[in-house]
Motif scaffolding. Structure first.
Motif, mmCIF file in Angstrom:
data_model
loop_
_atom_site.group_PDB
_atom_site.id
_atom_site.type_symbol
_atom_site.label_atom_id
_atom_site.label_comp_id
_atom_site.label_asym_id
_atom_site.label_seq_id
_atom_site.Cartn_x
_atom_site.Cartn_y
_atom_site.Cartn_z
ATOM 1 N N ASN A 42 14.914 8.753 -2.047
ATOM 2 C CA ASN A 42 14.029 7.905 -2.843
ATOM 3 C C ASN A 42 14.823 6.767 -3.485
ATOM 4 O O ASN A 42 15.938 6.965 -3.969
ATOM 5 N N LYS A 46 13.630 1.877 1.561
ATOM 6 C CA LYS A 46 12.855 2.059 2.812
ATOM 7 C C LYS A 46 11.552 1.270 2.776
ATOM 8 O O LYS A 46 11.232 0.516 3.708
ATOM 9 N N THR A 47 10.778 1.469 1.696
ATOM 10 C CA THR A 47 9.482 0.785 1.597
ATOM 11 C C THR A 47 9.665 -0.716 1.453
ATOM 12 O O THR A 47 8.894 -1.503 2.018
ATOM 13 N N THR A 48 10.697 -1.132 0.729
ATOM 14 C CA THR A 48 10.979 -2.565 0.601
ATOM 15 C C THR A 48 11.221 -3.189 1.969
ATOM 16 O O THR A 48 10.675 -4.252 2.292
ATOM 17 N N LEU A 50 10.190 -2.059 4.856
ATOM 18 C CA LEU A 50 8.940 -2.047 5.610
ATOM 19 C C LEU A 50 8.030 -3.190 5.170
ATOM 20 O O LEU A 50 7.381 -3.841 5.998
ATOM 21 N N ASN A 51 7.973 -3.455 3.864
ATOM 22 C CA ASN A 51 7.177 -4.575 3.364
ATOM 23 C C ASN A 51 7.681 -5.911 3.911
ATOM 24 O O ASN A 51 6.881 -6.825 4.180
ATOM 25 N N MET A 80 0.191 -2.261 8.601
ATOM 26 C CA MET A 80 0.889 -1.248 7.808
ATOM 27 C C MET A 80 -0.101 -0.205 7.304
ATOM 28 O O MET A 80 -1.193 -0.530 6.848
ATOM 29 N N MET A 82 -0.286 3.102 4.674
ATOM 30 C CA MET A 82 0.416 3.706 3.554
ATOM 31 C C MET A 82 -0.125 5.097 3.251
ATOM 32 O O MET A 82 -1.176 5.498 3.743
ATOM 33 N N GLN A 83 0.595 5.825 2.426
ATOM 34 C CA GLN A 83 0.208 7.182 2.065
ATOM 35 C C GLN A 83 -1.133 7.232 1.348
ATOM 36 O O GLN A 83 -1.860 8.204 1.429
ATOM 37 N N ASP A 159 4.237 3.928 6.080
ATOM 38 C CA ASP A 159 5.043 4.243 4.901
ATOM 39 C C ASP A 159 4.691 5.643 4.395
ATOM 40 O O ASP A 159 3.737 5.826 3.650
ATOM 41 N N GLU A 160 5.450 6.639 4.845
ATOM 42 C CA GLU A 160 5.239 8.038 4.478
ATOM 43 C C GLU A 160 3.758 8.416 4.521
ATOM 44 O O GLU A 160 3.197 8.928 3.547
ATOM 45 N N VAL A 191 8.474 5.167 7.935
ATOM 46 C CA VAL A 191 9.310 5.521 6.784
ATOM 47 C C VAL A 191 9.072 6.978 6.397
ATOM 48 O O VAL A 191 7.923 7.432 6.297
#
Length: 246
Positions: A42, A46-48, A50-51, A80, A82-83, A159-160, A191
């Motif tokens: 965490n 990772k998310t950054t 992907l964005n 994209m 997302m969760q 994203d997860e 991710v």
């Protein structure tokens, strides 16, 4: 290459206005039709990253190219998921899947036919008149995937997406995603912080460091699918990835 990212740097201002680096000098190439997982703890960016691939933000340094063109903003060719699903609770399942086509100006009959085909593809044909609140988490995620596929993206970014699901549903959704990936021949960047999920899904696993810097390693998963995570070869790969994350 489908995706080429070179020297990617990104930082954000903290509460005192000081710039805090999140990504520092990342390089990544993804081939057409490849399934790549971004794996790391965490807060590793990772998310950054992907964005940035999605075009929701721009890097402070470096360049991202998709199909030989620089990424300067969002595109229907890069979708994209997302969760949180991000479904519209007031729209039916069918209307949610239609949304992207509606924004593209498709007429009602064409977009309804396309949406119904996709709901059948993800096993939700009987749920088209229900609303997201009436569905389980796994079903909502399948609606989100159907909505993403409706615009026929060249690149799917996740994203997860299965992080909030129970283990059985998560396993089923992983297999469903692999089936759709094979059928649609998509390029996927996924991710996760779950090693088993990465080993189950990916052609390659890109391991991010806990501090900004280059990928620690790009690990190739040259094992046939479906994969048995208790297989000695898979266990050896897990040990290798665990050492990289230590």
């Amino acid at each position: 290459m489908k995706i080429v990212a070179r020297g990617i740097e990104k930082s954000f201002a903290d509460k005192r206005g000081r710039r805090q680096p999140v990504l520092g000098g990342l390089d990544l190439e993804v081939a057409p039709g490849e399934f790549v997982c971004l794996l790391g703890p965490n807060g590793c960016g990772k998310t950054t990253f992907l964005n940035l691939l999605a075009g929701f933000a721009l890097p402070d340094g470096g360049e991202i190219m998709v199909d030989g063109r620089p990424v300067t903003g969002p595109s229907p060719h890069r979708v994209m998921i997302m969760q949180s699903y991000d479904l519209f609770p007031w729209r039916t399942v069918l209307a949610n899947v239609e949304y992207g086509l509606e924004m593209q100006g498709w007429d009602r009959q064409r977009r309804r036919q396309k949406a119904r085909e996709l709901l059948a593809l993800v096993g939700l044909a009987a749920c088209e008149e229900q609303h997201p609140g009436e569905l389980s988490g796994g079903m909502r995620q399948r609606v989100a995937i159907a909505r993403a596929l409706a615009v026929e993206p060249r690149v799917l970014l996740l994203d997860e997406p299965f992080g909030a699901l129970d283990s059985l549903t998560r396993s089923r959704m992983q297999q469903e995603l692999l089936r759709l990936w094979r059928e649609r021949e998509m390029t996927i960047v996924f991710v996760t912080h779950d090693i088993n999920e990465a080993l189950n899904l990916a052609d390659r696993v890109a391991v991010l460091p806990s501090r900004p810097g280059a990928f620690r390693e790009l690990v190739s998963i040259e094992l046939p699918r479906p994969r048995e995570l208790r297989d000695p070869a898979c266990l050896a790969l897990r040990d290798r990835v665990e050492r990289l994350l230590a």
